[in-house]
Design a protein around this motif. Structure first.
Motif, short mmCIF file in Angstrom:
data_model
loop_
_atom_site.label_atom_id
_atom_site.label_comp_id
_atom_site.label_asym_id
_atom_site.label_seq_id
_atom_site.Cartn_x
_atom_site.Cartn_y
_atom_site.Cartn_z
N TYR A 67 9.44 -6.38 13.37
CA TYR A 67 10.75 -6.15 12.79
C TYR A 67 11.70 -5.32 13.67
CZ TYR A 67 7.75 -7.52 8.95
OH TYR A 67 6.84 -8.18 8.17
N GLU A 115 16.46 -11.25 0.81
CA GLU A 115 17.26 -10.03 0.63
C GLU A 115 17.17 -9.07 1.81
OE1 GLU A 115 17.07 -9.42 -4.17
OE2 GLU A 115 15.30 -8.87 -3.01
N ILE A 116 16.38 -9.40 2.84
CA ILE A 116 16.19 -8.51 3.98
C ILE A 116 17.45 -8.47 4.84
CG2 ILE A 116 14.87 -8.10 6.10
CD1 ILE A 116 12.48 -9.44 4.70
N LYS A 117 18.03 -7.26 4.97
CA LYS A 117 19.22 -7.09 5.79
C LYS A 117 19.05 -5.96 6.81
CE LYS A 117 22.53 -8.86 2.39
NZ LYS A 117 21.67 -9.89 2.00
N THR A 118 18.09 -5.06 6.58
CA THR A 118 17.88 -3.91 7.47
C THR A 118 16.39 -3.79 7.81
OG1 THR A 118 17.46 -2.36 5.66
CG2 THR A 118 19.76 -2.66 6.34
N ALA A 119 16.09 -2.91 8.76
CA ALA A 119 14.69 -2.66 9.11
C ALA A 119 13.94 -2.08 7.92
CB ALA A 119 14.61 -1.71 10.31
N THR A 120 14.60 -1.24 7.14
CA THR A 120 13.97 -0.67 5.94
C THR A 120 13.61 -1.77 4.95
OG1 THR A 120 15.15 1.42 6.23
CG2 THR A 120 14.27 0.96 4.04
N ASP A 121 14.51 -2.71 4.76
CA ASP A 121 14.23 -3.85 3.87
C ASP A 121 13.02 -4.63 4.37
OD1 ASP A 121 16.47 -3.18 2.38
OD2 ASP A 121 17.73 -4.74 3.27
N ILE A 169 11.33 5.81 8.05
CA ILE A 169 11.51 4.83 6.98
C ILE A 169 10.56 5.13 5.83
CG2 ILE A 169 11.21 2.39 6.36
CD1 ILE A 169 12.26 1.73 9.21
N LYS A 229 11.66 8.17 3.82
CA LYS A 229 12.77 7.86 2.91
C LYS A 229 12.30 7.04 1.71
CE LYS A 229 16.32 8.24 6.44
NZ LYS A 229 17.20 7.51 7.36
N ALA A 275 11.52 -2.22 14.19
CA ALA A 275 11.69 -0.92 13.54
C ALA A 275 10.92 0.12 14.34
CB ALA A 275 11.19 -0.97 12.10
#
Length: 93
Positions: free
Chosen positions: A37, A10-16, A45, A48, A39
């Motif tokens: 990553y 499910e990882i699509k972004t740096a936050t993920d 991050i 948030k 990031a």
């Protein structure tokens, strides 16, 4: 308090990626976030994620650089929520 449930697929972004890392390893530093990553804004991050309800604490790690200078680095620690007993209403008759 929320539990991180993200999977590797499910990882699509740096936050993920940071969420996945915290779920699996329980902690991360900015250097790890950059190396693993890409990031570069880990503090943002984490900020948030905290606003979203995840329990993440900061701990300062002290170490000495190659130039013999003492410094600190923030390590972010994720704490999984402990399950609470649910209160259920029983309707009689």
């Amino acid at each position: 308090m929320k539990t991180i449930t993200i999977t590797k697929n499910e990882i699509k972004t740096a936050t993920d990626a940071i969420k996945w890392h915290l779920k699996n390893y329980g902690h991360i530093t900015s250097l790890q976030a950059i190396k693993l990553y890409g990031a570069t804004r880990l503090a943002d991050i984490i900020y948030k994620l905290k606003k979203q309800g995840y329990t993440i604490h900061c701990e300062n790690l002290e170490f000495t650089t190659r130039f013999n200078i003492k410094t600190t680095v923030a390590q972010y620690l994720y704490f999984k929520p402990t399950p609470q007993f649910e209160e259920k209403k029983i309707m009689w008759g």
